[in-house]
Design an enzyme around this catalytic site. Sequence first.
Site, PDB file in Angstrom:
ATOM      1  N   LYS A  65       0.803  -1.234   0.000  1.00  0.00           N
ATOM      2  CA  LYS A  65       0.000   0.000   0.000  1.00  0.00           C
ATOM      3  C   LYS A  65       0.835   1.282   0.000  1.00  0.00           C
ATOM      4  CE  LYS A  65      -4.018  -2.079   2.228  1.00  0.00           C
ATOM      5  NZ  LYS A  65      -5.048  -1.959   3.277  1.00  0.00           N
ATOM      6  N   ASP A 106      -9.971   2.480   2.579  1.00  0.00           N
ATOM      7  CA  ASP A 106     -10.079   1.896   3.931  1.00  0.00           C
ATOM      8  C   ASP A 106     -10.771   2.879   4.876  1.00  0.00           C
ATOM      9  OD1 ASP A 106      -8.845  -0.530   3.368  1.00  0.00           O
ATOM     10  OD2 ASP A 106      -6.840   0.239   3.797  1.00  0.00           O
TER      11      ASP A 106
END
Length: 283
Positions: A65, A106
């Site tokens: 990420k 997220d």
Amino acid sequence: MKKACVIGWPIAHSRSPLIHGYWIERHGLNAAYEKVAVRPEELENFLLDLPNSPYRGCNITVPHKEKAFEIIERVNPAGLSPLARKLKAINTVWIEDGRLYADNTDVYGFMANFRSCVPDWSPNTARVLVIGAGGAARAVVAGFLDAGVRSVSVANRTVEKAERLVEELGAQEALPLSDLDAALSRFTVLVNTTVLGMKGQPPLDLSLQNLPEDAIVADIVYVPLITPLLAAARARGLRTVEGLGMLLHQAVPGFERWFGIRPAVTEELHARIAADIEKEDGA
Ligand code: ATR
């Protein structure tokens, strides 16, 4: 056929194909969502080649990420959402005019699930304690601050890491993870973002006795579905927010970008993924 994928290393246990596969089937799309194992040293080439690949975009999971953020920051900085820039980490990539764009869903996933589990929750009077200071903690802290919560504290084993997170994101207070029990009376929301409580890990060693009785306890761990922390909160009669919902909700914006339909997080989807997790948890 429209295609997207999830990349990570390892990737075998990703449940994203099950989630997106459910929506593809439900909407009768001529589409596919695949798992692709990408080693860290292959990440850059994978992303740079994405506009010429069969994929319209991808999800990015552990451990890519942060590195993926750096790559897109270099090749198309204007393609990063404000949240991605704030968190310096991305999990959803798509292509526009042959260039790479990215977001961190997220944050949306955590908050959307939280609000759907406790619809009457109001940020105005909330005092939030986030446990952990890694990537997941950053997303949760950013979500609460963005929602208008004025008091967000961060407790971590390595308190210096919590201090850095607090400073960088504009949260209020860093605390050591030890001796937290008495301080819990100050908080109305407690969220675990560490791996503690996950299958194969020790549980989070915390007594919830001092939390106010209207407090909400959330966990981002979803194997098992009900972690020891959530079980202890329920035993005390507190409201709880399970980790699986975050995983389901974070997938929504990516699906919409790639396939043009905003999908719903339904009870049926939840039951399917929960059944798969229970299989693993019992294994
Ligand atoms: P992620 O990106 O998934 O959040 P991470 O960046 O590795 O993962 O962060 C893991 C978090 O779990 C950290 O807050 C870590 O605490 P430290 O910063 O002190 O390492 C926390 N953590 C992991 N194992 C732990 C343990 N056994 N006890 C307490 N905290 C733990």
